[in-house]
Design a protein around this motif. Structure first.
Motif, short mmCIF file in Angstrom:
data_model
loop_
_atom_site.label_atom_id
_atom_site.label_comp_id
_atom_site.label_asym_id
_atom_site.label_seq_id
_atom_site.Cartn_x
_atom_site.Cartn_y
_atom_site.Cartn_z
N LYS A 220 108.38 -5.34 44.16
CA LYS A 220 109.58 -6.17 44.14
C LYS A 220 109.25 -7.55 43.60
O LYS A 220 109.99 -8.11 42.78
CB LYS A 220 110.18 -6.28 45.54
N THR A 221 108.12 -8.10 44.02
CA THR A 221 107.70 -9.41 43.53
C THR A 221 107.46 -9.38 42.03
O THR A 221 107.88 -10.29 41.30
CB THR A 221 106.41 -9.87 44.26
N ARG A 222 106.81 -8.33 41.55
CA ARG A 222 106.56 -8.20 40.11
C ARG A 222 107.87 -8.06 39.33
O ARG A 222 108.03 -8.66 38.27
CB ARG A 222 105.68 -6.98 39.83
N LYS A 223 108.82 -7.32 39.88
CA LYS A 223 110.11 -7.14 39.22
C LYS A 223 110.85 -8.47 39.11
O LYS A 223 111.38 -8.82 38.05
CB LYS A 223 110.96 -6.13 40.00
N VAL A 224 110.86 -9.24 40.20
CA VAL A 224 111.52 -10.54 40.19
C VAL A 224 110.85 -11.47 39.17
O VAL A 224 111.53 -12.17 38.42
CB VAL A 224 111.51 -11.16 41.60
N GLN A 225 109.54 -11.47 39.13
CA GLN A 225 108.81 -12.31 38.18
C GLN A 225 109.13 -11.91 36.74
O GLN A 225 109.38 -12.76 35.89
CB GLN A 225 107.31 -12.20 38.42
N GLN A 226 109.16 -10.61 36.46
CA GLN A 226 109.45 -10.15 35.11
C GLN A 226 110.88 -10.48 34.70
O GLN A 226 111.13 -10.84 33.55
CB GLN A 226 109.19 -8.65 35.00
N LEU A 227 111.82 -10.39 35.64
CA LEU A 227 113.20 -10.74 35.32
C LEU A 227 113.30 -12.23 35.01
O LEU A 227 114.01 -12.63 34.09
CB LEU A 227 114.13 -10.34 36.46
N GLY A 228 112.58 -13.05 35.77
CA GLY A 228 112.57 -14.48 35.49
C GLY A 228 111.97 -14.78 34.13
O GLY A 228 112.49 -15.62 33.38
N GLU A 229 110.89 -14.09 33.79
CA GLU A 229 110.28 -14.27 32.47
C GLU A 229 111.23 -13.84 31.36
O GLU A 229 111.28 -14.46 30.30
CB GLU A 229 108.97 -13.48 32.39
N LEU A 230 112.01 -12.80 31.61
CA LEU A 230 112.98 -12.33 30.62
C LEU A 230 114.07 -13.38 30.40
O LEU A 230 114.46 -13.65 29.26
CB LEU A 230 113.59 -11.00 31.06
N VAL A 231 114.55 -13.97 31.48
CA VAL A 231 115.57 -15.01 31.37
C VAL A 231 115.04 -16.17 30.53
O VAL A 231 115.72 -16.67 29.64
CB VAL A 231 116.01 -15.49 32.78
N ILE A 232 113.81 -16.56 30.78
CA ILE A 232 113.21 -17.67 30.04
C ILE A 232 113.00 -17.29 28.58
O ILE A 232 113.32 -18.05 27.67
CB ILE A 232 111.89 -18.11 30.70
N ALA A 233 112.48 -16.08 28.33
CA ALA A 233 112.18 -15.65 26.97
C ALA A 233 113.43 -15.56 26.10
O ALA A 233 113.37 -15.85 24.90
CB ALA A 233 111.47 -14.30 26.99
N THR A 234 114.56 -15.19 26.69
CA THR A 234 115.79 -15.07 25.92
C THR A 234 116.50 -16.40 25.74
O THR A 234 117.46 -16.48 24.99
CB THR A 234 116.76 -14.08 26.59
N GLY A 235 116.04 -17.42 26.44
CA GLY A 235 116.70 -18.72 26.36
C GLY A 235 117.85 -18.85 27.33
O GLY A 235 118.56 -19.85 27.35
#
Length: 108
Positions: A22-37
């Protein structure tokens, strides 16, 4: 004679694993939000856009989004590989990188 299974220890191990996932999923979603702007959006705008996306049942629209997302990831990996080789490659891929940001705004 068989050694009895320690169900409590196994359950704790599974709970720890689930927490890590769950922690990894949350981190990856946050990274996706940042990567897409999309981190430039307000939390309300981002939540509204995501709710609209989740509620959309139109398969054609979802397929178009999937293709756009796949193109975004392809352009990201290509950009990171080409960037050290050629300083001009960033300008060639920038219009593609700007598309997801405008698409996210249009979806909100």
């Amino acid at each position: 004679m068989r050694k009895p299974r320690d169900y409590d220890a196994e359950l704790k191990t599974l709970e720890d694993k689930a927490r890590e996932l769950k922690t990894r999923k949350v981190q990856q979603l946050g990274e996706l939000v940042i990567a897409t702007g999309a981190d430039g959006l307000t939390p309300d705008e981002l939540a509204g856009a995501l709710v609209a996306l989740a509620e959309t049942k139109d398969p054609a629209r979802r397929e178009a989004w999937a293709k756009r997302g796949a193109a975004f990831f392809r352009s990201k990996s290509r950009r990171s590989v080409q960037a050290p080789d050629n300083g001009n490659s960033g300008t060639a891929t920038q219009p593609g990188g700007a598309q997801p940001a405008s698409g996210a705004t249009g979806a909100a």
